[in-house]
Motif scaffolding. Sequence first.
Motif, PDB file in Angstrom:
ATOM      1  N   UNK A 213     -16.000  42.464  86.626  1.00  0.00           N
ATOM      2  CA  UNK A 213     -16.570  43.172  87.776  1.00  0.00           C
ATOM      3  C   UNK A 213     -17.669  42.348  88.424  1.00  0.00           C
ATOM      4  N   UNK A 214     -18.533  41.754  87.557  1.00  0.00           N
ATOM      5  CA  UNK A 214     -19.630  40.947  88.098  1.00  0.00           C
ATOM      6  C   UNK A 214     -19.057  39.805  88.937  1.00  0.00           C
ATOM      7  N   UNK A 215     -18.022  39.146  88.395  1.00  0.00           N
ATOM      8  CA  UNK A 215     -17.448  38.018  89.115  1.00  0.00           C
ATOM      9  C   UNK A 215     -16.699  38.445  90.366  1.00  0.00           C
ATOM     10  N   UNK A 216     -15.986  39.548  90.214  1.00  0.00           N
ATOM     11  CA  UNK A 216     -15.187  39.961  91.362  1.00  0.00           C
ATOM     12  C   UNK A 216     -16.048  40.448  92.511  1.00  0.00           C
ATOM     13  N   UNK A 217     -17.306  40.850  92.162  1.00  0.00           N
ATOM     14  CA  UNK A 217     -18.172  41.350  93.222  1.00  0.00           C
ATOM     15  C   UNK A 217     -18.403  40.264  94.273  1.00  0.00           C
ATOM     16  N   UNK A 218     -18.457  38.975  93.832  1.00  0.00           N
ATOM     17  CA  UNK A 218     -18.684  37.877  94.780  1.00  0.00           C
ATOM     18  C   UNK A 218     -17.497  37.783  95.735  1.00  0.00           C
ATOM     19  N   UNK A 219     -16.281  37.782  95.151  1.00  0.00           N
ATOM     20  CA  UNK A 219     -15.083  37.663  95.979  1.00  0.00           C
ATOM     21  C   UNK A 219     -14.934  38.889  96.876  1.00  0.00           C
ATOM     22  N   UNK A 220     -15.313  40.072  96.327  1.00  0.00           N
ATOM     23  CA  UNK A 220     -15.166  41.289  97.117  1.00  0.00           C
ATOM     24  C   UNK A 220     -16.115  41.267  98.310  1.00  0.00           C
ATOM     25  N   UNK A 221     -17.338  40.784  98.065  1.00  0.00           N
ATOM     26  CA  UNK A 221     -18.307  40.765  99.164  1.00  0.00           C
ATOM     27  C   UNK A 221     -17.924  39.702 100.192  1.00  0.00           C
ATOM     28  N   UNK A 222     -17.463  38.534  99.683  1.00  0.00           N
ATOM     29  CA  UNK A 222     -17.105  37.459 100.598  1.00  0.00           C
ATOM     30  C   UNK A 222     -15.608  37.525 100.925  1.00  0.00           C
ATOM     31  N   UNK A 223     -15.154  38.696 101.295  1.00  0.00           N
ATOM     32  CA  UNK A 223     -13.724  38.872 101.589  1.00  0.00           C
ATOM     33  C   UNK A 223     -13.340  38.246 102.915  1.00  0.00           C
ATOM     34  N   UNK A 224     -12.040  38.288 103.170  1.00  0.00           N
ATOM     35  CA  UNK A 224     -11.498  37.669 104.384  1.00  0.00           C
ATOM     36  C   UNK A 224     -12.108  38.278 105.638  1.00  0.00           C
ATOM     37  N   UNK A 225     -12.399  39.581 105.559  1.00  0.00           N
ATOM     38  CA  UNK A 225     -12.874  40.257 106.772  1.00  0.00           C
ATOM     39  C   UNK A 225     -14.396  40.395 106.815  1.00  0.00           C
ATOM     40  N   UNK A 226     -15.063  39.730 105.887  1.00  0.00           N
ATOM     41  CA  UNK A 226     -16.527  39.849 105.882  1.00  0.00           C
ATOM     42  C   UNK A 226     -17.121  39.050 107.038  1.00  0.00           C
ATOM     43  N   UNK A 227     -18.012  39.695 107.768  1.00  0.00           N
ATOM     44  CA  UNK A 227     -18.739  38.967 108.809  1.00  0.00           C
ATOM     45  C   UNK A 227     -20.159  38.795 108.297  1.00  0.00           C
ATOM     46  N   UNK A 228     -20.500  37.570 108.023  1.00  0.00           N
ATOM     47  CA  UNK A 228     -21.847  37.326 107.503  1.00  0.00           C
ATOM     48  C   UNK A 228     -22.837  37.287 108.659  1.00  0.00           C
ATOM     49  N   UNK A 229     -23.912  38.041 108.478  1.00  0.00           N
ATOM     50  CA  UNK A 229     -24.965  38.097 109.503  1.00  0.00           C
ATOM     51  C   UNK A 229     -26.276  38.336 108.756  1.00  0.00           C
ATOM     52  N   UNK A 230     -27.368  38.340 109.516  1.00  0.00           N
ATOM     53  CA  UNK A 230     -28.664  38.594 108.886  1.00  0.00           C
ATOM     54  C   UNK A 230     -28.632  39.962 108.203  1.00  0.00           C
ATOM     55  N   UNK A 231     -28.005  40.933 108.879  1.00  0.00           N
ATOM     56  CA  UNK A 231     -27.967  42.303 108.332  1.00  0.00           C
ATOM     57  C   UNK A 231     -27.125  42.340 107.056  1.00  0.00           C
ATOM     58  N   UNK A 232     -25.992  41.622 107.104  1.00  0.00           N
ATOM     59  CA  UNK A 232     -25.109  41.600 105.935  1.00  0.00           C
ATOM     60  C   UNK A 232     -25.855  40.969 104.744  1.00  0.00           C
ATOM     61  N   UNK A 233     -26.558  39.878 105.029  1.00  0.00           N
ATOM     62  CA  UNK A 233     -27.292  39.198 103.955  1.00  0.00           C
ATOM     63  C   UNK A 233     -28.353  40.133 103.362  1.00  0.00           C
ATOM     64  N   UNK A 234     -29.066  40.823 104.271  1.00  0.00           N
ATOM     65  CA  UNK A 234     -30.098  41.776 103.812  1.00  0.00           C
ATOM     66  C   UNK A 234     -29.467  42.837 102.924  1.00  0.00           C
ATOM     67  N   UNK A 235     -28.314  43.335 103.371  1.00  0.00           N
ATOM     68  CA  UNK A 235     -27.625  44.400 102.628  1.00  0.00           C
ATOM     69  C   UNK A 235     -27.202  43.892 101.238  1.00  0.00           C
ATOM     70  N   UNK A 236     -26.629  42.682 101.228  1.00  0.00           N
ATOM     71  CA  UNK A 236     -26.171  42.120  99.949  1.00  0.00           C
ATOM     72  C   UNK A 236     -27.358  41.942  99.003  1.00  0.00           C
ATOM     73  N   UNK A 237     -28.461  41.430  99.543  1.00  0.00           N
ATOM     74  CA  UNK A 237     -29.643  41.212  98.696  1.00  0.00           C
ATOM     75  C   UNK A 237     -30.148  42.548  98.164  1.00  0.00           C
ATOM     76  N   UNK A 238     -30.161  43.566  99.047  1.00  0.00           N
ATOM     77  CA  UNK A 238     -30.727  44.835  98.571  1.00  0.00           C
ATOM     78  C   UNK A 238     -29.807  45.500  97.540  1.00  0.00           C
ATOM     79  N   UNK A 239     -28.493  45.252  97.635  1.00  0.00           N
ATOM     80  CA  UNK A 239     -27.589  45.879  96.656  1.00  0.00           C
ATOM     81  C   UNK A 239     -27.498  45.041  95.372  1.00  0.00           C
ATOM     82  N   UNK A 240     -27.300  43.751  95.562  1.00  0.00           N
ATOM     83  CA  UNK A 240     -27.051  42.897  94.389  1.00  0.00           C
ATOM     84  C   UNK A 240     -28.339  42.458  93.694  1.00  0.00           C
ATOM     85  N   UNK A 241     -29.404  42.362  94.461  1.00  0.00           N
ATOM     86  CA  UNK A 241     -30.669  41.892  93.868  1.00  0.00           C
ATOM     87  C   UNK A 241     -31.793  42.840  94.275  1.00  0.00           C
TER      88      UNK A 241
END
Length: 724
Positions: A213-241
């Motif tokens: 699960x820990x490993x798949x979380x990276x692939x799940x977050x960085x999926x084909x349809x993921x649009x990385x933006x400042x907001x996305x990064x903030x969200x990932x940091x607040x959820x994952x870290x």
Amino acid sequence: MAGLAIATLLAVSIAPVATSLVEDWSRRDVELRSTLVFNSIQDRLSGLLAAEDAETLAHVMERVALDERILAVGICGEKGPPLFPSKLMPVTLACEKVARSETKSFSTFLVGGHPLLVGSFPLRQNRGHFVVLNDLSFAEKRGLKARIYMTAIVAAIVLASILLTVTTAILTLRGWISGLRESIAALGRGTPLEYENVRHGPLAEELRDVLRQIDESRAAIDGEHTTWSAEKLKEVVSIELPNVEVMVVSNREPYIHNRTEAGIELQIPASGLVSALEPVTRACGGTWIAHGSGSADRETVDADDRLRVPPDDPTYTLRRVWLSDEEQDGYYYGFANEGLWPLCHIAFTRPNFRESDWETYRDVNERFADAVAQEARGDSPIVLVQDYHFALLPRFLRERLPHATITTFWHIPWPNAETFSICPWKEEIIEGLLGSTVLGFHTQFHCNNFIETVDRFVESRIDRENGSVTLGGHETFVKPYPISIEWPPAALLKQQSVSRCRAAVRERFGWGPDTKVAIGIERFDYTKGVLDRMQAVDCFLASHPEWRGKFVFVQAAAPTRSKLEAYKGLQDEAIQLAAAINKRHGTGTYKPIELVIRHHEQDEVYELLRAADVCIVSSLHDGMNLVAKEFIAARDDEQGVLILSNFAGASRELSEAIIVNPYDASGMGRAIEKALTMPGAEQRERMRLMRDLVRSRNVYRWAGMMLLDASRIRKKRRLLELIG
Ligand code: F6P
């Protein structure tokens, strides 16, 4: 406690049985002895009774009673006290109460509080019964002793079994935990495929699931349809870290305050590192620690050398570290830029290594480690260490903050082991970097070079499959993270349309509206291939004179590290070369090369990139090169051609550019011709593909991938600590 209760229960229930057994044995023993005594004297007694020899009889009785277990003996008639009693015969004993029969018989009495066993044996010719009195107190004492021994033995046995059970349990648990640890360590390193190989061991299944699960979380977050933006990064940091403290350390600061005649001016440096990390730090918040190099930097910080930035909308803290001129000479100009920079860039400029520079470099790295430790609010921040200025910092940080997650990014290439072996302090540099949790390079090729270098010079365990190096029990993951730019770039939002930018730039330089423009823009660095680019222009115009008057090449170059000979020399050479080419191909007011040596703000950079038909990035060697990506981001009209050096990391991603060898001036000249004559439709097709790539693989993804890996490693290590 339960063990003790069991021991007590056992002792209480077994002890009475033991007591009665012992008492029984003792009594039988006494009965046997009494019988033996009687058997040995019955003939004598019968004889003496027949002879009515009372005196001898009394004497014999006294002698029999001398036996230590016998209390008294006598001869019982029908009733009354026994006849011929020995001295200790109790006066209260009456013969009618004594059990008598035709064979031997035994009865017990309590006399004076003592239990007595009275054995009575019939004498021949009805001459009465011989009675033997034995004190049975000793049997009671034996019983008591037996009870005590039995209790002690049972208790000892139970305690021993408890001890054995506990020891076995501890040993089993230890084995279990170490098995678990091994499983986790193996799984922690493993690729998803390898999890499947861990079939045994305690909780293997559960562990596999958690780790998967820990490993798949990276692939799940960085999926084909993921649009990385400042907001996305903030969200990932607040959820994952959640609540994690992010700290950035670099030499170059993101905001420089300089004193000018007009007052204090704010400058954003020409630095790929800054343009990549600034939007990321804005998104994550935290603290950025850097060298305060501006002439008005000290005037703009608080008492703790801090200030909140960006100035117009503060989201993070900039902590400035002050360096003396001597420190800058040794650490920055000396070891970093005259040693490591030419060592890592294959541009055929000789590195210079001086011991005094190395010592200053080490001291400054320690100073920054102290500053990070001072700024850290907790003991486990994520520290993003930037670049070749801080090769020793990861190890110094590990000593000060052992629980920190240290992600180091090396922004320049890493050469092969043979080349790196030139450095007199290669082992210290490698060991310094191996203080990191994750060590990132732009490309897999540079990761491989680093691992080969470690293999050659440092005794360590290398796991090539998973790209990690373990030194002194600490594992460092070596991974590629191709750096990028923010999307859309902030400076682009302020730009006019492409046609207006084209018109404005052409007007500013005095070119006709149809003039084709190629541009090169960067720091004036010998690794960028500025001279080679000019030579390519020379070759192009020599072989295509029809382009004279219709084509210009603008080189915008920001002075950098000008204190160093290699840089000063480059400027002089470039000025002379531009003049020579202009002389050779120029006519009247037409100058084919426009060399603009000054710092350009991002707005100007983007305007030039939008105005150009061709962008030339001809680095002799470059970790990534962000100008190439900025050009693509600038061209929302999907026009323009990128000529890109094969030796820039960007060429691994931007394969729709025209890829060139910067050492081949004629080949680059032909590339210029190809670019200038490329049909609009082909330009669009290439530009679209490259724009898609830079859009999706933007700097937020770069930072996101590093932070997700940091989070993955933190989670796995926490798991390990939890069960350790
Ligand atoms: O390319 C390496 C690098 O550190 C970049 O990240 C950055 O753009 C550049 O060098 C900055 O150089 P300096 O800080 O010496 O001006």
